[in-house]
Design a protein around this motif. Sequence first.
Motif, PDB file in Angstrom:
ATOM      1  N   ARG A  43       7.411  -6.045  -1.465  1.00 22.27           N
ATOM      2  CA  ARG A  43       6.318  -5.095  -1.200  1.00 22.27           C
ATOM      3  C   ARG A  43       5.943  -4.258  -2.413  1.00 22.27           C
ATOM      4  O   ARG A  43       4.904  -3.605  -2.416  1.00 22.27           O
ATOM      5  CB  ARG A  43       6.688  -4.179  -0.042  1.00 22.27           C
ATOM      6  N   ASP A  44       6.764  -4.270  -3.462  1.00 20.75           N
ATOM      7  CA  ASP A  44       6.466  -3.499  -4.670  1.00 20.75           C
ATOM      8  C   ASP A  44       5.421  -4.161  -5.551  1.00 20.75           C
ATOM      9  O   ASP A  44       4.905  -3.543  -6.483  1.00 20.75           O
ATOM     10  CB  ASP A  44       7.737  -3.296  -5.515  1.00 20.75           C
ATOM     11  N   ILE A  45       5.115  -5.418  -5.275  1.00 20.83           N
ATOM     12  CA  ILE A  45       4.175  -6.161  -6.111  1.00 20.83           C
ATOM     13  C   ILE A  45       2.780  -6.122  -5.499  1.00 20.83           C
ATOM     14  O   ILE A  45       2.579  -6.483  -4.340  1.00 20.83           O
ATOM     15  CB  ILE A  45       4.618  -7.635  -6.287  1.00 20.83           C
ATOM     16  N   ASP A  46       1.826  -5.668  -6.295  1.00 17.90           N
ATOM     17  CA  ASP A  46       0.417  -5.696  -5.917  1.00 17.90           C
ATOM     18  C   ASP A  46      -0.190  -6.884  -6.658  1.00 17.90           C
ATOM     19  O   ASP A  46      -0.528  -6.788  -7.833  1.00 17.90           O
ATOM     20  CB  ASP A  46      -0.260  -4.385  -6.323  1.00 17.90           C
ATOM     21  N   TYR A  47      -0.272  -8.020  -5.974  1.00 15.81           N
ATOM     22  CA  TYR A  47      -0.730  -9.244  -6.618  1.00 15.81           C
ATOM     23  C   TYR A  47      -2.177  -9.139  -7.073  1.00 15.81           C
ATOM     24  O   TYR A  47      -2.511  -9.528  -8.192  1.00 15.81           O
ATOM     25  CB  TYR A  47      -0.547 -10.448  -5.681  1.00 15.81           C
ATOM     26  N   ALA A  48      -3.035  -8.603  -6.219  1.00 18.86           N
ATOM     27  CA  ALA A  48      -4.448  -8.495  -6.567  1.00 18.86           C
ATOM     28  C   ALA A  48      -4.667  -7.492  -7.703  1.00 18.86           C
ATOM     29  O   ALA A  48      -5.481  -7.718  -8.594  1.00 18.86           O
ATOM     30  CB  ALA A  48      -5.265  -8.087  -5.346  1.00 18.86           C
TER      31      ALA A  48
END
Length: 131
Positions: A43-48
Amino acid sequence: MLSPIELDRLITSPHIPAAHRALWAIMMGSDVRLAEALSLDVRDIDYAGRAATVEYRKRACEPTTVPLDARAVEFARAAAAGRTEGPLLIAADGRPLTREQAIRTARQHGGVSIHAFRTAGQALRAQRAAG
């Protein structure tokens, strides 16, 4: 010490588990330290937004959003393997990747310290900034 090109070959090698390649890409592409990278949650990764929310353990501060390069995002997505929660970087046994596993794999496959990936990323960013 390996050159950035040699480290890049390691990161893209299909013979190395996805979690390790994601770890190396994150360290090389974002200046995140080993401990912070290992503590990342899916959940720590903001892919967009190409960013990660990182808790710096050595600093007494709020979590910080750090930019990720496109390759780090790509490898983080592969490491998450469709999961929506839990540790981003997991070993083959399903447990969180450990510091010892990270150190051993970098040494085994590249003959380098795990910290070489972060150092190489810093050098590349400095070169790009200089011109």
